[in-house]
Design a protein around this motif. Structure first.
Motif, PDB file in Angstrom:
ATOM      1  N   TYR A   1      77.159 -20.280  39.301  1.00 27.28           N
ATOM      2  CA  TYR A   1      76.832 -20.981  40.187  1.00 27.28           C
ATOM      3  C   TYR A   1      77.103 -20.724  42.128  1.00 27.28           C
ATOM      4  CZ  TYR A   1      75.848 -24.252  36.861  1.00 27.28           C
ATOM      5  OH  TYR A   1      75.654 -25.047  35.256  1.00 27.28           O
TER       6      TYR A   1
ATOM      7  N   THR B   1      70.766 -21.288  41.669  1.00 26.81           N
ATOM      8  CA  THR B   1      71.638 -22.969  41.616  1.00 26.81           C
ATOM      9  C   THR B   1      72.452 -23.086  42.689  1.00 26.81           C
ATOM     10  OG1 THR B   1      73.610 -21.890  40.337  1.00 26.81           O
ATOM     11  CG2 THR B   1      71.269 -22.790  39.106  1.00 26.81           C
ATOM     12  N   ASP B   2      72.844 -24.287  42.945  1.00 25.97           N
ATOM     13  CA  ASP B   2      73.272 -24.832  43.764  1.00 25.97           C
ATOM     14  C   ASP B   2      74.740 -25.102  42.779  1.00 25.97           C
ATOM     15  OD1 ASP B   2      72.975 -25.693  46.587  1.00 25.97           O
ATOM     16  OD2 ASP B   2      73.941 -28.029  45.354  1.00 25.97           O
TER      17      ASP B   2
ATOM     18  N   THR C   1      76.654 -27.207  43.395  1.00 32.53           N
ATOM     19  CA  THR C   1      76.281 -29.205  43.049  1.00 32.53           C
ATOM     20  C   THR C   1      76.081 -29.598  41.511  1.00 32.53           C
ATOM     21  OG1 THR C   1      74.767 -29.545  44.474  1.00 32.53           O
ATOM     22  CG2 THR C   1      77.285 -30.094  45.708  1.00 32.53           C
ATOM     23  N   ASP C   2      74.727 -27.827  41.015  1.00 34.06           N
ATOM     24  CA  ASP C   2      73.811 -28.454  40.256  1.00 34.06           C
ATOM     25  C   ASP C   2      75.581 -28.110  38.870  1.00 34.06           C
ATOM     26  OD1 ASP C   2      72.178 -28.761  41.284  1.00 34.06           O
ATOM     27  OD2 ASP C   2      71.633 -26.564  40.956  1.00 34.06           O
TER      28      ASP C   2
END
Ligand SMILES: Cc1cc2nc3c(=O)[nH]c(=O)nc-3n(C[C@H](O)[C@H](O)[C@H](O)COP(=O)(O)OP(=O)(O)OC[C@H]3O[C@@H](n4cnc5c(N)ncnc54)[C@H](O)[C@@H]3O)c2cc1C
Ligand code: SF4
Lengths: 305, 557
Positions: free
Chosen positions: A226, A233-234, A236-237
């Motif tokens: 991540y 993707t972030d 925080t995902d």
């Protein structure tokens, strides 16, 4: 046991990593940031607690979004079940006091009140040794949280779950030659000394330690995907990474970051200046005079981010 | 020790000590039977303490082979197969090479070269996974330092790093110089005749160079053995095996012979390395990755006929189950077989409701599965009293040196080669100078052709070899009990990291002034010790292994 470990990023002082300008000032932009090495001892103390008594270990830091890397480092090199980054432009340039305020609020926002809060002794850059104790003080003035007795310079610890106490061995005045045993009621705040050593005398504990190390390495490897630059993707995902800003924490910007910092950096001495003595003093949580002294001492040389 | 009731100790159904091939096999087999198994290994990593010459056999007749228990073994953990097998009979520059393929392939399903760090650490990973599922697991950095007893009965183990642990069965697979076998009174470390000493160098070589110089492909390998007059009359021989990108070159000698001849093991290895015959493979290049040494039990004399006591079962080198079949060294395969049989014995004993019977069952299985017959051939017992007598040896020597003997050799060269390939004959070979030195030398002299190449490589000096090894030094783990030269002087030469007039090794010779005059004594510095076990046998010492994770760390092995 629910443990929270506090950490911060520091410039990587290892040979070949660090860069200074002509005047001998650290060039932060060019020097990679790593997890404060001393905080790894705190993380090891938390891992030992989990191995012996179960529970979870959360790793928390305050800093720019890039500090996700620091949390990743702790997860990979030692252990973490989940990661919390308190990150907000409003939180920037905070001194140790404002940092402590923010971190205490972060702790308050966890879904479960921690039984143990761990911090490492001194950061490798600011060298104040105060963030831990101050956080602890902020916790104690925070009505939503229980009081956390503070034990510093801890080199060994164990928990008596039946009695609800933590028993520690600590260096008296930070001196390696003098060790005393200190007991405190849980919940408690533990500052691990660089001399801290986790001990595992049971095969079962070593096997669990091995399991946890394997799990946390896997988790860190997943988180790294991540964090990678080339991913859509972030961070925080990732389910085990939480980033909270001042709104999430319900913090007034006036009390955090630069605005909330009672100290100003008057000047920073050029390197090389070997920070020699361990300079932390024990301050009882209810000792307001002592805390004031801390602020006074901080004034001249505390370096906030 | 404080008296803690044993029911307060940590308990595992099975504890396996040592993660070499024997321990790995025992643990895997126990785990397959669903037995909760804890494996304790003293190295920082499994294999970091271990040395072998490097050929692991899977015998057709064996009830357990390593790939029975670990199906990916050959793919993941070995170097190259040993397809070809030769022995070189050396007399000066004269060399006669015999093809030993028949004996090498006899009863052999497959045979691969291995490096122990890679092999054992791979095995340990599999074992940890398998045993973890049973509630146990594998731990490194833990040294077991003795047996835990209750009322005189063995009930568990004590460790340097952990609190005592009890178990229903304890498998001691802790290798040669087994502290557990000694503690149980099953093995002693007294007689040099019962041991070999092995010394090995791992030599760096590019895979392409190996392929070209040995005339093989990537997935092929060769084994060469050496005997004759290149080792100053010390009884034993040399070996050279091909790995993926290195060579294993070593020597294995009878320890009593090393002691008697006051031989310097590292010099004997150098004699092999610098022999002109090796030039075809080294071609003037020599980069030594690692120097290593270890004792090897001689099963003919050391294999314990009843390797168990109470809950304790000995497996592999710990039980002396290391077979020297003439020049062929078979230790790892027998350790694997014994490990499998020990696990099977425990499982059966438990199923019959009497787990304490595991030891007897194990002993029976070693017999019925034919393991003991390989380890202590009856033929050897018959032939030994006669052939080892000096008179007979003198007679045969005389015969061989006489014109008749020479003519006979010339006539029957082919027959001799065939004799070498007979497992029956090899089981009978007496451990005399005749078999190891005189006979091969005569074969080389009479039948051999001279090697013309020059081998000018320079092996590292002893201090460089010591300096290249990795150590995490701890307090001394060996204590010299009697430092007189008579009692312990042999260690000065026999220790593979010591030498006469060399100050940087473990054992040193010193002269001290006494009232009566001068006395020769030895002093010991364990810092460069490679834990080979030699001085445990040839000197008067109190000998232990260092604590977990301490001492020498082999990267190749
Ligand atoms: C130079 C040389 C050449 C050889 N060549 C061959 C060959 O070509 N083919 C062959 O089959 N065999 C060969 N051998 C013999 C072979 O290496 C052994 O027979 C074999 O390794 C025995 O296996 P094991 O599992 O019984 O013991 P080991 O492989 O010795 O394993 C014992 C393990 O126990 C651990 N241990 C020891 N004490 C303790 C303790 N107190 N607590 C915890 N852990 C402990 C050790 O660290 C080690 O990992 C050779 C040996 C040498 C030295
Ligand atoms: S001191 Fe003893 S055990 Fe150590 S290397 Fe020398 S002979 Fe071997």
């Amino acid at each position: 046991m629910r443990s929270v470990v506090l950490t911060k990023g520091v410039p990587d002082f290892r040979e070949g990593q660090v860069s200074f300008d002509e005047d001998g000032h650290l060039e932060r932009g060019k020097t990679p940031t790593v997890m404060n090495p001393n905080d790894k001892h705190a993380l090891r103390a938390a891992l030992q607690t989990k191995v012996r008594h179960g529970g979870t270990v959360s790793l928390m830091s305050m800093g720019p979004p890039g500090y996700a890397e620091i949390l990743h480092e702790g997860m990979e090199d030692v252990y973490a079940d989940d990661l919390y980054l308190l990150s907000d432009r409003e939180m920037g340039a905070a001194d140790t006091w404002a940092t402590a305020m923010t971190v205490a609020t972060g702790i308050e926002h966890l879904d479960e009140t921690p039984d143990l809060i761990f911090a490492g002794f001194k950061t490798a850059d600011g060298e104040t040794g105060h963030t831990g104790p101050q956080t602890e003080w902020c916790l104690n003035i925070n009505d939503a949280l229980p009081d956390y007795p503070l034990i510093t310079h801890v080199v060994a610890m164990d928990i008596d779950e039946d009695e609800g106490v933590v028993r520690t061995k600590r260096l008296v005045e930070g001196d390696i030659s003098e060790i005393e045993t200190v007991e405190a009621d849980l919940p408690a705040f533990v500052v691990a000394d660089p001399e801290f050593e986790a001990t595992y005398r049971k095969a079962d504990h070593r096997l669990r330690h091995k399991d946890f190390r394997a799990q946390t390495r896997d988790r860190a490897a997943e988180f790294a995907e991540y964090l990678a630059d080339d991913t859509d993707t972030d961070p925080t995902d990732f389910a085990d990474f939480h980033m909270w800003n001042h709104e999430d924490l319900n913090l007034d910007p006036d009390f955090i970051g630069l605005d909330g910092s009672p100290t100003i950096v008057a000047g920073v001495d050029p390197i090389p200046k070997a920070p020699s003595e361990r300079e932390a003093t024990m301050i009882e949580p209810d000792d307001e005079e002592g805390m004031e002294e801390v602020f006074e001492q901080l004034q001249p040389y505390a370096a906030g981010d | 020790m404080t008296e803690t009731p044993t029911d307060e100790y940590e308990h595992y159904e099975a504890v396996v000590v040592g993660a070499g091939p024997g321990g790995a096999a025992a643990a895997a087999a126990l785990a397959n039977h669903g037995v909760e198994t804890l494996v304790l290994e003293r190295g920082v990593d499994a294999g970091s303490k271990n040395v072998s010459g490097g050929l692991i056999y899977a015998e057709e007749s064996a009830p357990y082979t390593i790939d029975d228990l670990f199906p990916d073994f050959r793919e993941e953990a070995t170097e190259r197969p040993a397809d070809e097998y030769y022995i070189h009979n050396v007399a000066g520059r004269n060399v006669k090479t015999f093809d030993l393929n028949d004996i090498h392939h006899h009863d052999t399903e497959w045979c691969d070269s291995v490096l122990r760090r890679k092999m054992d650490s791979w095995l340990a990973e599999q074992v940890h996974g398998m045993t973890r599922e049973t509630g146990g697991g594998l731990l490194t950095n833990v040294r077991v330092n003795g047996l835990l007893r209750e009322g005189g009965e063995i009930v568990g183990v004590t460790c340097d790093e952990l609190d005592p642990i009890t178990a229903d069965v304890i498998v001691a697979a802790d290798g040669v110089n087994s502290e557990l076998a000694r503690d149980a009174g099953l093995m002693d470390w007294e007689e040099p005749e019962e041991w070999f000493q092995g010394v090995k160098a791992v030599v760096d070589m590019d895979p392409d160079a190996i392929n070209e110089r040995f005339g093989i492909d990537d997935d092929e390998g060769v084994a060469h053995l050496f005997a004759g007059d290149l080792f100053d009359g010390v009884r034993g021989g040399g070996l050279l095996y091909t790995n993926e990108d290195s060579l294993s070159i070593g020597t294995v000698f009878h320890l009593d012979s090393i002691a008697e001849e006051k031989a310097e093991p590292h010099e004997l290895l150098d004699s092999l390395l610098t022999h002109p015959l090796l030039d075809q493979w080294l071609q003037g290049e020599y980069e030594e990755r690692e120097y290593a040494a270890k004792l090897v039990p001689d099963s003919k004399k050391a294999a314990h006929p009843s390797p168990h006591r109470g809950r304790l079962l000995l497996v592999g080198d710990a039980a002396g189950q290391m077979q020297a079949q003439g020049p062929i060294i078979k230790g790892m395969n027998h350790a694997v077989t014994a490990g499998g049989l020990a696990a099977e014995a425990y499982q059966e004993a438990k199923a019959r409701g009497n787990p304490t019977n595991a030891g007897d069952l194990y002993e029976q299985k070693l017999e019925t599965e034919g393991v003991m017959k390989k380890l202590r051939p009856a033929r050897y017992r018959y032939s030994r009293p006669v052939s080892e007598s000096g008179l007979v040896t003198g007679l045969t020597n005389g015969l061989l040196n006489s014109p008749v003997g020479t003519a006979g050799l010339k006539l029957f060269g082919g027959l001799v080669e065939r004799a070498f390939n007979s497992p029956f004959m090899l089981g009978m070979i007496p451990d005399t100078r005749f078999s190891y030195v005189t006979m091969p030398t005569r074969i080389g002299e009479v039948l051999g052709t001279p090697v013309t190449a020059e081998n000018d490589i320079e092996p590292p000096e002893l201090d460089e070899r010591i300096g290249d090894l990795t150590y995490d030094v701890d307090d001394p783990h060996i204590e010299v009990l009697d430092n007189s030269f008579e009692a312990s002087g042999t260690a000065v030469t026999a220790c593979p990291v010591s030498a006469k007039d060399f100050g940087g090794g473990c054992y040193r010779e010193e002269t001290v002034q006494t009232n009566g005059g001068e006395q020769k004594v030895v002093s010991l510095d364990t810092q460069p010790c490679v834990e080979c076990g030699t001085c445990a046998v040839v000197a008067d010492t109190h000998w232990e292994h260092p604590p977990g994770g301490k001492g020498v760390e082999y990267k190749q092995g």
